[in-house]
Motif scaffolding. Sequence first.
Motif, PDB file in Angstrom:
ATOM      1  N   HIS A  66     -68.012 -28.024 -24.171  1.00 42.49           N
ATOM      2  CA  HIS A  66     -69.348 -28.446 -24.604  1.00 42.49           C
ATOM      3  C   HIS A  66     -70.198 -27.259 -25.059  1.00 42.49           C
ATOM      4  CE1 HIS A  66     -68.215 -32.301 -22.883  1.00 42.49           C
ATOM      5  NE2 HIS A  66     -69.283 -32.821 -23.464  1.00 42.49           N
ATOM      6  N   GLY A  67     -69.551 -26.127 -25.264  1.00 42.11           N
ATOM      7  CA  GLY A  67     -70.237 -24.990 -25.862  1.00 42.11           C
ATOM      8  C   GLY A  67     -70.997 -24.101 -24.903  1.00 42.11           C
ATOM      9  N   ARG A  93     -57.293 -28.911 -26.110  1.00 41.11           N
ATOM     10  CA  ARG A  93     -56.561 -29.628 -27.164  1.00 41.11           C
ATOM     11  C   ARG A  93     -56.458 -31.116 -26.838  1.00 41.11           C
ATOM     12  NH1 ARG A  93     -53.709 -24.649 -27.400  1.00 41.11           N
ATOM     13  NH2 ARG A  93     -52.210 -25.305 -25.801  1.00 41.11           N
ATOM     14  N   ARG A 153     -59.847 -32.813 -27.291  1.00 46.10           N
ATOM     15  CA  ARG A 153     -60.156 -33.043 -28.709  1.00 46.10           C
ATOM     16  C   ARG A 153     -59.394 -34.262 -29.230  1.00 46.10           C
ATOM     17  NH1 ARG A 153     -58.988 -27.534 -29.312  1.00 46.10           N
ATOM     18  NH2 ARG A 153     -60.822 -26.203 -29.169  1.00 46.10           N
ATOM     19  N   GLY A 166     -67.385 -31.486 -33.737  1.00 48.66           N
ATOM     20  CA  GLY A 166     -67.946 -30.324 -34.404  1.00 48.66           C
ATOM     21  C   GLY A 166     -68.445 -29.228 -33.484  1.00 48.66           C
ATOM     22  N   ARG A 167     -68.380 -29.439 -32.184  1.00 47.99           N
ATOM     23  CA  ARG A 167     -68.860 -28.428 -31.229  1.00 47.99           C
ATOM     24  C   ARG A 167     -67.802 -27.328 -31.076  1.00 47.99           C
ATOM     25  NH1 ARG A 167     -72.302 -29.324 -26.823  1.00 47.99           N
ATOM     26  NH2 ARG A 167     -73.176 -30.900 -28.214  1.00 47.99           N
ATOM     27  N   THR A 168     -68.222 -26.083 -31.235  1.00 47.51           N
ATOM     28  CA  THR A 168     -67.299 -24.957 -31.065  1.00 47.51           C
ATOM     29  C   THR A 168     -67.213 -24.611 -29.587  1.00 47.51           C
ATOM     30  OG1 THR A 168     -67.880 -24.060 -33.232  1.00 47.51           O
ATOM     31  CG2 THR A 168     -66.836 -22.553 -31.669  1.00 47.51           C
ATOM     32  N   PRO A 169     -66.010 -24.575 -29.010  1.00 48.66           N
ATOM     33  CA  PRO A 169     -65.897 -24.214 -27.597  1.00 48.66           C
ATOM     34  C   PRO A 169     -66.444 -22.819 -27.323  1.00 48.66           C
ATOM     35  CG  PRO A 169     -63.856 -25.195 -28.371  1.00 48.66           C
ATOM     36  CD  PRO A 169     -64.714 -24.957 -29.585  1.00 48.66           C
ATOM     37  N   ALA A 170     -67.054 -22.671 -26.174  1.00 47.19           N
ATOM     38  CA  ALA A 170     -67.582 -21.370 -25.758  1.00 47.19           C
ATOM     39  C   ALA A 170     -66.456 -20.533 -25.145  1.00 47.19           C
ATOM     40  CB  ALA A 170     -68.718 -21.566 -24.764  1.00 47.19           C
ATOM     41  N   LYS A 171     -66.806 -19.329 -24.763  1.00 44.93           N
ATOM     42  CA  LYS A 171     -65.820 -18.405 -24.205  1.00 44.93           C
ATOM     43  C   LYS A 171     -65.587 -18.681 -22.720  1.00 44.93           C
ATOM     44  CE  LYS A 171     -64.866 -13.482 -23.497  1.00 44.93           C
ATOM     45  NZ  LYS A 171     -65.381 -12.097 -23.644  1.00 44.93           N
TER      46      LYS A 171
END
Length: 282
Positions: free
Chosen positions: A25-26, A51, A54, A62-67
Amino acid sequence: MDEPLIAIVGAGVMGTGISTLVVGHGVPVVLVDVDEGVLDRAAAASANGLRHARLTGALPPGRTPAKLRTTLSLDDVADATAVIEAVTELPEKKAEVLTAVSALVRPGTPVISNTSGIPIDEMAAWVKSPEDLIGTHFMNPAYLISMVEVIRGPRTADKTVESVLSLLTGLGRKPVVVRDAPGFVTSRLLHPMINDAAQVVSAGTATVEDVDTLMQGCLGHPTGPLRTADLIGIDNLVDALEALYARTGDERCRPGELLLEKVRKGELGRKSGRGFYVYSEA
């Protein structure tokens, strides 16, 4: 306002699943454990979980995963905006971790115990600021199951409850707040039922498969209690049952011999490749 950073202590099945949910959730995560090999496996499992999430549409589009950062140093929780303790359900281990975390974080930082049964007010004796302590009970896998039980202790502050509810809703979860008691709601009902199901198998009344099939088809249980035990981890289930039995005296919570035997054999469920069922991938 500080940028959110969630610290998760304990890189087992639940800590890994919660980490996957949060980074998916970023929101960045620092995942702490005492074993580097466990952390390496957790990072790989989290990548696989992302994976899977998704593919199933469980993450915001469209949410980019955080570190996800892994570390052996508990000191790295000091700058977190919230800390989730996800170590094994043993009071002495939780006490050790919660005491250390409480001494490291800034005042007002929510300290969240992901617990399946130890009362929050019992844990309050282990922390510096009981008003910052609250419980959650995520279901496994945390990144797929949207409902979360939230346990408010008698000394938990309103601000802590509000902060944790905001965090959970931001992660797409549906929190339900309950009062403090051994086992709360879900474990107090589910764990004795799984114990009973194992004892039905021990008595020769029905096979593992038939117990689960009947519970699914007749009573609407989504997976069946024994397949659920494999997903929880039979060792985790036994620890939780023992914690419940010690606090309630309910004989249905005393772990049955079949569960204990599986733990002795290392047949812990999905994570070990064998439990009540055999899995092609551990």
